[in-house]
Write an enzyme that holds these catalytic residues in place. Structure first.
Site, PDB file in Angstrom:
ATOM      1  N   LYS A   9      -7.444 -17.438 -18.573  1.00  0.00           N
ATOM      2  CA  LYS A   9      -7.426 -16.688 -17.483  1.00  0.00           C
ATOM      3  C   LYS A   9      -8.821 -16.699 -16.806  1.00  0.00           C
ATOM      4  O   LYS A   9      -9.676 -17.267 -17.559  1.00  0.00           O
ATOM      5  CB  LYS A   9      -7.129 -15.282 -17.373  1.00  0.00           C
ATOM      6  CG  LYS A   9      -5.582 -15.252 -17.847  1.00  0.00           C
ATOM      7  CD  LYS A   9      -5.212 -13.584 -17.724  1.00  0.00           C
ATOM      8  CE  LYS A   9      -3.729 -13.504 -17.910  1.00  0.00           C
ATOM      9  NZ  LYS A   9      -3.159 -12.140 -17.744  1.00  0.00           N
ATOM     10  N   TYR A  49       4.137 -15.475 -11.828  1.00  0.00           N
ATOM     11  CA  TYR A  49       4.349 -14.027 -12.086  1.00  0.00           C
ATOM     12  C   TYR A  49       5.554 -13.281 -11.281  1.00  0.00           C
ATOM     13  O   TYR A  49       5.548 -12.253 -11.116  1.00  0.00           O
ATOM     14  CB  TYR A  49       3.046 -13.106 -11.989  1.00  0.00           C
ATOM     15  CG  TYR A  49       1.943 -13.630 -12.996  1.00  0.00           C
ATOM     16  CD1 TYR A  49       2.424 -13.015 -14.478  1.00  0.00           C
ATOM     17  CD2 TYR A  49       0.657 -13.680 -12.827  1.00  0.00           C
ATOM     18  CE1 TYR A  49       1.259 -13.303 -15.482  1.00  0.00           C
ATOM     19  CE2 TYR A  49      -0.255 -13.865 -13.872  1.00  0.00           C
ATOM     20  CZ  TYR A  49       0.109 -13.587 -15.068  1.00  0.00           C
ATOM     21  OH  TYR A  49      -0.765 -13.829 -15.929  1.00  0.00           O
ATOM     22  N   ASN A 110      -7.387 -10.018 -19.413  1.00  0.00           N
ATOM     23  CA  ASN A 110      -7.384  -9.892 -20.415  1.00  0.00           C
ATOM     24  C   ASN A 110      -7.253 -11.417 -20.987  1.00  0.00           C
ATOM     25  O   ASN A 110      -6.707 -11.611 -22.379  1.00  0.00           O
ATOM     26  CB  ASN A 110      -5.818  -9.114 -20.962  1.00  0.00           C
ATOM     27  CG  ASN A 110      -4.765  -9.860 -20.221  1.00  0.00           C
ATOM     28  OD1 ASN A 110      -4.865 -10.769 -19.466  1.00  0.00           O
ATOM     29  ND2 ASN A 110      -3.630  -9.276 -20.290  1.00  0.00           N
ATOM     30  N   HIS A 113      -3.079 -15.998 -21.140  1.00  0.00           N
ATOM     31  CA  HIS A 113      -1.489 -15.728 -20.966  1.00  0.00           C
ATOM     32  C   HIS A 113      -0.878 -16.679 -22.047  1.00  0.00           C
ATOM     33  O   HIS A 113      -1.273 -17.703 -22.233  1.00  0.00           O
ATOM     34  CB  HIS A 113      -1.335 -16.291 -19.622  1.00  0.00           C
ATOM     35  CG  HIS A 113       0.295 -16.398 -19.423  1.00  0.00           C
ATOM     36  ND1 HIS A 113       1.214 -15.400 -19.181  1.00  0.00           N
ATOM     37  CD2 HIS A 113       0.887 -17.608 -19.402  1.00  0.00           C
ATOM     38  CE1 HIS A 113       2.418 -15.809 -19.173  1.00  0.00           C
ATOM     39  NE2 HIS A 113       2.228 -17.143 -19.270  1.00  0.00           N
ATOM     40  N   GLU A 124       7.588 -21.941 -16.972  1.00  0.00           N
ATOM     41  CA  GLU A 124       6.250 -21.934 -16.839  1.00  0.00           C
ATOM     42  C   GLU A 124       5.628 -23.429 -16.981  1.00  0.00           C
ATOM     43  O   GLU A 124       4.847 -23.630 -16.219  1.00  0.00           O
ATOM     44  CB  GLU A 124       5.444 -21.016 -17.576  1.00  0.00           C
ATOM     45  CG  GLU A 124       5.960 -19.566 -17.245  1.00  0.00           C
ATOM     46  CD  GLU A 124       5.506 -18.471 -18.214  1.00  0.00           C
ATOM     47  OE1 GLU A 124       4.642 -18.714 -19.398  1.00  0.00           O
ATOM     48  OE2 GLU A 124       5.931 -17.352 -17.872  1.00  0.00           O
TER      49      GLU A 124
HETATM   50  P1  IDP Z   1       1.568 -10.228 -21.115  1.00  0.00           P
HETATM   51  O1  IDP Z   1       0.909 -10.963 -20.378  1.00  0.00           O
HETATM   52  O2  IDP Z   1       1.102  -9.475 -22.398  1.00  0.00           O
HETATM   53  O3  IDP Z   1       2.943 -11.139 -21.232  1.00  0.00           O
HETATM   54  P2  IDP Z   1       2.979  -8.908 -19.088  1.00  0.00           P
HETATM   55  O4  IDP Z   1       3.546  -7.397 -19.029  1.00  0.00           O
HETATM   56  O5  IDP Z   1       3.812 -10.240 -18.850  1.00  0.00           O
HETATM   57  O6  IDP Z   1       1.962  -8.883 -20.258  1.00  0.00           O
HETATM   58  O7  IDP Z   1       1.831  -8.677 -17.665  1.00  0.00           O
HETATM   59  C1  IDP Z   1       1.350  -9.996 -17.131  1.00  0.00           C
HETATM   60  C2  IDP Z   1      -0.097  -9.654 -17.029  1.00  0.00           C
HETATM   61  O8  IDP Z   1      -0.239  -8.556 -16.017  1.00  0.00           O
HETATM   62  C3  IDP Z   1      -0.910  -8.902 -18.142  1.00  0.00           C
HETATM   63  O9  IDP Z   1      -1.269 -10.224 -18.838  1.00  0.00           O
HETATM   64  C4  IDP Z   1      -1.919  -8.280 -17.482  1.00  0.00           C
HETATM   65  O10 IDP Z   1      -3.013  -9.208 -17.061  1.00  0.00           O
HETATM   66  C5  IDP Z   1      -0.967  -7.565 -16.329  1.00  0.00           C
HETATM   67  N1  IDP Z   1      -0.950  -6.316 -16.587  1.00  0.00           N
HETATM   68  C6  IDP Z   1      -0.005  -6.128 -17.207  1.00  0.00           C
HETATM   69  N2  IDP Z   1       0.338  -4.712 -17.119  1.00  0.00           N
HETATM   70  C7  IDP Z   1      -0.664  -4.036 -16.591  1.00  0.00           C
HETATM   71  C8  IDP Z   1      -1.175  -2.835 -16.213  1.00  0.00           C
HETATM   72  O11 IDP Z   1      -0.253  -1.726 -16.448  1.00  0.00           O
HETATM   73  N3  IDP Z   1      -2.161  -2.674 -15.348  1.00  0.00           N
HETATM   74  C9  IDP Z   1      -2.996  -3.861 -14.818  1.00  0.00           C
HETATM   75  N4  IDP Z   1      -2.577  -4.938 -15.172  1.00  0.00           N
HETATM   76  C10 IDP Z   1      -1.389  -5.211 -16.040  1.00  0.00           C
HETATM   77 MG    MG Z   2       4.205 -11.867 -19.627  1.00  0.00          MG
END
Ligand code: IDP
Ligand code: MG
Length: 138
Positions: A9, A49, A110, A113, A124
């Site tokens: 990212k 997304y 974070n 992905h 994707e």
């Molecule tokens: P993942 O990346 O671990 O699969 P997902 O639930 O698919 O997690 O969420 C996609 C992305 O959205 C996450 O990687 C993170 O960057 C962001 N995200 C997920 N949950 C939150 C939240 O509660 N607050 C802010 N950002 C979030």
């Molecule tokens: Mg995800």
């Protein structure tokens, strides 16, 4: 053999972590099968997304993923989808030793992905690597 999509990212590209992150996959025997740097448009980010469209964090997620260039990679190997997810770590409170546990600075920033299922990987990969997917490169 499976293929999955990894995105390094924008926060990680900005911090110079591309090599370190790709190395984590390679040293576990996973292999690169495609690689590119690109800056997502808002439209591409919404498509990638789409499942999170109604979440409160969606605007913040879009702002972050379009904030700068990212690196998209096709990662291949046996059980690649689950292995990549394990190496990445949890979405919240990732443990040390995982990529997020070692480098994430927030739930949003974070660093990486990874596709969460075979269905997500197919969708994707077609979005980020349409030519390779069409040609069936593996
Ligand atoms: P993942 O990346 O671990 O699969 P997902 O639930 O698919 O997690 O969420 C996609 C992305 O959205 C996450 O990687 C993170 O960057 C962001 N995200 C997920 N949950 C939150 C939240 O509660 N607050 C802010 N950002 C979030
Ligand atoms: Mg995800």
């Amino acid at each position: 053999m499976e293929k999955t999509l990894v995105l390094v990212k924008p926060d990680a590209v900005e911090r110079g972590l591309c090599g370190e992150i790709l190395r984590r996959f390679e040293r576990q025997g996973l292999r690169l099968a495609g690689l590119k740097l690109l800056h997502l448009t808002r439209k591409q980010a919404v498509e990638h997304y789409a499942e999170h469209r109604d979440r409160p964090f969606f605007p913040e997620l879009l702002d972050h993923i379009t904030s700068g260039p990212l690196v998209a990679a096709i990662i291949t190997g046996k059980d690649a989808i689950a292995r990549v997810r394990r190496l990445i770590g949890a979405t919240a409170e990732a443990v040390p030793g995982t990529i997020r546990g070692d480098f994430a600075t927030s739930v949003t920033a974070n660093v990486v992905h990874g596709s969460d299922s075979p269905e997500s990987a197919a969708r994707e990969l077609a979005l980020f690597f349409p030519l390779e997917t069409t040609l069936g490169a593996d």
